[in-house]
Design an enzyme around this catalytic site. Structure first.
Site, PDB file in Angstrom:
ATOM      1  N   ASP A 202       0.806  -1.272  -0.051  1.00 28.94           N
ATOM      2  CA  ASP A 202       0.192   0.132   0.010  1.00 28.94           C
ATOM      3  C   ASP A 202       0.890   1.133  -0.082  1.00 28.94           C
ATOM      4  OD1 ASP A 202      -2.434   1.927   0.766  1.00 28.94           O
ATOM      5  OD2 ASP A 202      -3.116  -0.092   0.934  1.00 28.94           O
TER       6      ASP A 202
ATOM      7  N   SER B   4      -7.044   4.117  -1.517  1.00 30.95           N
ATOM      8  CA  SER B   4      -7.065   2.735  -1.220  1.00 30.95           C
ATOM      9  C   SER B   4      -8.471   1.932  -1.567  1.00 30.95           C
ATOM     10  CB  SER B   4      -6.604   2.459   0.212  1.00 30.95           C
ATOM     11  OG  SER B   4      -5.444   2.810   0.531  1.00 30.95           O
TER      12      SER B   4
ATOM     13  N   ALA C 276     -24.181  10.319  -0.840  1.00 31.85           N
ATOM     14  CA  ALA C 276     -25.193   9.813  -0.065  1.00 31.85           C
ATOM     15  C   ALA C 276     -25.493  10.747   1.504  1.00 31.85           C
ATOM     16  CB  ALA C 276     -25.549   8.365   0.264  1.00 31.85           C
TER      17      ALA C 276
ATOM     18  N   ARG D 127     -24.926  13.539   3.218  1.00 30.38           N
ATOM     19  CA  ARG D 127     -25.603  14.551   3.714  1.00 30.38           C
ATOM     20  C   ARG D 127     -26.941  15.025   2.552  1.00 30.38           C
ATOM     21  NH1 ARG D 127     -23.123  17.980   6.890  1.00 30.38           N
ATOM     22  NH2 ARG D 127     -20.810  17.497   7.226  1.00 30.38           N
TER      23      ARG D 127
ATOM     24  N   LYS E 113      -5.723  -2.030   6.639  1.00 33.86           N
ATOM     25  CA  LYS E 113      -6.279  -2.532   5.652  1.00 33.86           C
ATOM     26  C   LYS E 113      -7.009  -3.557   5.268  1.00 33.86           C
ATOM     27  CE  LYS E 113      -3.881   1.357   3.902  1.00 33.86           C
ATOM     28  NZ  LYS E 113      -4.696   2.426   3.137  1.00 33.86           N
TER      29      LYS E 113
ATOM     30  N   HIS F 296       1.425   8.873   5.120  1.00 29.78           N
ATOM     31  CA  HIS F 296       0.721   9.766   5.646  1.00 29.78           C
ATOM     32  C   HIS F 296       1.265  10.564   6.902  1.00 29.78           C
ATOM     33  CE1 HIS F 296      -2.757   9.185   3.003  1.00 29.78           C
ATOM     34  NE2 HIS F 296      -2.923   7.846   3.512  1.00 29.78           N
TER      35      HIS F 296
ATOM     36  N   ASP G  96      -1.456  -0.366  -4.546  1.00 29.63           N
ATOM     37  CA  ASP G  96      -3.036   0.113  -5.097  1.00 29.63           C
ATOM     38  C   ASP G  96      -2.961   1.499  -5.430  1.00 29.63           C
ATOM     39  OD1 ASP G  96      -2.143   0.990  -2.334  1.00 29.63           O
ATOM     40  OD2 ASP G  96      -4.413   0.759  -1.454  1.00 29.63           O
TER      41      ASP G  96
END
Length: 515
Positions: free
Chosen positions: A14, A64, A264, A266, A337, A408, A445
């Protein structure tokens, strides 16, 4: 005859993208003798993992969820935004049977077509281009009364940026020669998702009764008045738009209402206020009996109303196809994951298919993964090697989260350590695959760790990238790599290596040709 299976293993690293430039590149900075050797000595290629090739808008970075859906589906799976963009570009949007039926019913009865939605170019919940297309569709089918109820953004767009969008809508109405903007209100009210029904009620009353706290002769004037009250787009209070001599745009029985949000979460609350008979969020002053209320996509399975673009069910994903052929498969990853190698890889199916086993390794309990960049890769590798040696599985799908989760954090040295830990894992897995007479594909990915600093700002780059990812073949077959591939080619490649037929639903192509 041996009953021991020789597995085909897919290892997804990943966030492990490919970038030539070594500057701020944790992957090239890391000592990776195993991956370096595999890249030089084994059949390999680069594949696309972002943008249109995975069903996202052009040049948008991969992620991902999207990556694993494409990996398992064996076809490009269009996200709602891209799907609608493509439909509009190819003009099939204008023939959508649900949208056209709603407009036609209103036109036949001499009633109004109401369009509501988040009126911005944000592309997260909606897109203004889709609303412009809907205005065009309604006008082309003979609607005389077309009313746009514009929910203003300011979250997925700059806080005061709605003017340009409102001007586009006004220009479109002028172009088609009918219709107008009938109301404006901030998304804070119309698109609440936390059961703050007092907010939704203000939007509901604005639309159904054409009553609001404020009134303006045109949308831009209404917006400027809101700015003067120090309300940014998101918080613009209910404003009726009505020029001198213009009829009220209050919603009436027999009208059609089309909700142009595609996301969807909100969209659900205000939709329930319009369509639920037993609605309890607030006491509705007026309940409109619409000819049709159309939700653009399915906001919830229990909302009973017309849907223009129902969710596309993915038939014959890799997991389902394996089960249909009585093959055994294992999905294995860490907590971070696990959903990706199961739910997303299976095309949004939660339950395991027959013959599908799952192993979940707990991710370490640390505040941020730079504190433990190897994560739980040692335990994951031990379990993966055990599964390969067991002779139990025809296919094994594994995800190592390190490149993404540590990438990240933006901490360069930690990302380097994560990549070095992975190299050690790949060494062990490669030995196991070869000893078992199996085959393996190593890929990713999407990218992340190969770009750890933003060259434009000089700040840490913590996001994904839109760079290609590696694909390497390990095994005893003589294979030739095919260039120009993408994530959705991986499932057909796995099936080809296993000597299995590729289902017709999979439009991807094998990236290693057995010679």
């Amino acid at each position: 005859m041996s009953l021991t299976k020789k597995p085909v293993v897919l290892v997804i690293l990943d966030g492990y993208g490919y970038r030539e430039d070594s500057q701020d590149n944790a992957i090239s900075a890391a000592k990776t003798p195993v991956m370096d050797s595999l890249w030089v000595n084994r059949p390999h290629t680069l594949i696309d993992a972002s943008g249109l090739e995975v069903g996202l808008p052009d040049r948008q970075m991969g992620n991902s969820e999207v990556g694993h859906v494409n990996l398992g589906a064996g076809r490009i799976v269009y996200q709602d935004l891209t799907r609608l963009d493509v439909e509009i570009k190819e003009r099939t949007f204008f023939e959508n049977p649900v949208l056209t039926a709603a407009v036609d019913k209103a036109v036949a009865a001499g009633k109004a077509v109401h369009i509501m939605g988040l009126a911005s170019p944000g592309g997260v919940h909606s897109h203004e281009d889709h609303i412009l297309a809907m205005i065009e569709l309604a006008a082309a089918r003979g609607a005389e009364k077309i009313y746009l109820h514009a929910f203003l953004d300011g979250r997925d767009t700059p806080p005061r940026s709605a003017k340009a969008s409102l001007e586009k809508f006004a220009a479109k109405f002028a172009e088609v020669g009918k219709g107008r903007i009938a109301s404006i209100i901030g998304r804070y009210f119309a698109m609440d998702r936390d059961n703050r029904w007092d907010r939704v009620e203000q939007a509901y009353d604005l639309l159904t009764l054409a009553k609001g706290e404020y009134e303006a002769p045109n949308a831009v004037a209404g917006l400027e008045a809101a700015y003067a009250r120090d309300e940014n787009d998101e918080f613009v209070k209910a404003t009726v738009i009505r020029g001198e001599g213009e009829a009220s745009a209050a919603m009436e029985d027999g009208d059609a209402l089309i909700f142009m949000n595609f996301r969807a979460d909100r969209a659900r609350q205000i939709t329930r206020a319009f369509v639920n008979r037993d609605f309890e969020g607030f006491s509705r002053k007026k309940v409109v009996k619409f000819a049709d209320f159309v939700m653009l996509t399915e906001y919830a399975a229990d909302i009973r109303t017309a849907c223009a673009y129902p969710p596309a069910s993915l038939l014959n994903t890799f997991g389902e196809w394996m089960a249909k052929h009585n093959k055994t498969q294992l999905r294995i990853s860490e907590t971070e994951k696990y959903a990706h190698v199961t739910f997303f890889f299976n095309g949004g199916v939660e339950e395991p298919f027959p013959g599908e086993d799952r192993i979940l390794i707990n991710s370490p309990k640390v505040a941020t993964y730079d504190l433990q960049p190897e994560m739980s890769s040692a335990e994951l590798t031990e379990k993966l090697v055990g599964a390969i040696n067991s002779g139990k599985y025809d296919a094994i799908i594994c995800n190592y989260p390190n490149g993404d989760m540590v990438g990240h954090t933006g901490v360069f040295d930690a990302a380097v350590a994560a990549v070095e830990a992975l190299d050690n894992c790949i060494a062990q897995v490669t030995r196991a695959v070869e000893a078992a007479g199996g085959q393996m594909l190593i890929t990713a990915d999407h990218g992340n760790a190969e770009q750890m600093r933003d060259p434009a700002t000089g700040q840490a780059h913590t996001a994904h990238t839109n760079l290609p990812v590696p694909l390497i073949y390990v095994g005893d077959k003589a294979v030739k790599a095919v260039d120009g591939g993408k994530l959705s080619d991986i499932a057909p490649t796995l099936l080809t290596l296993m000597g299995m037929e590729i289902p017709q639903e999979m439009t991807g192509k094998p990236l290693f040709i057995v010679e």
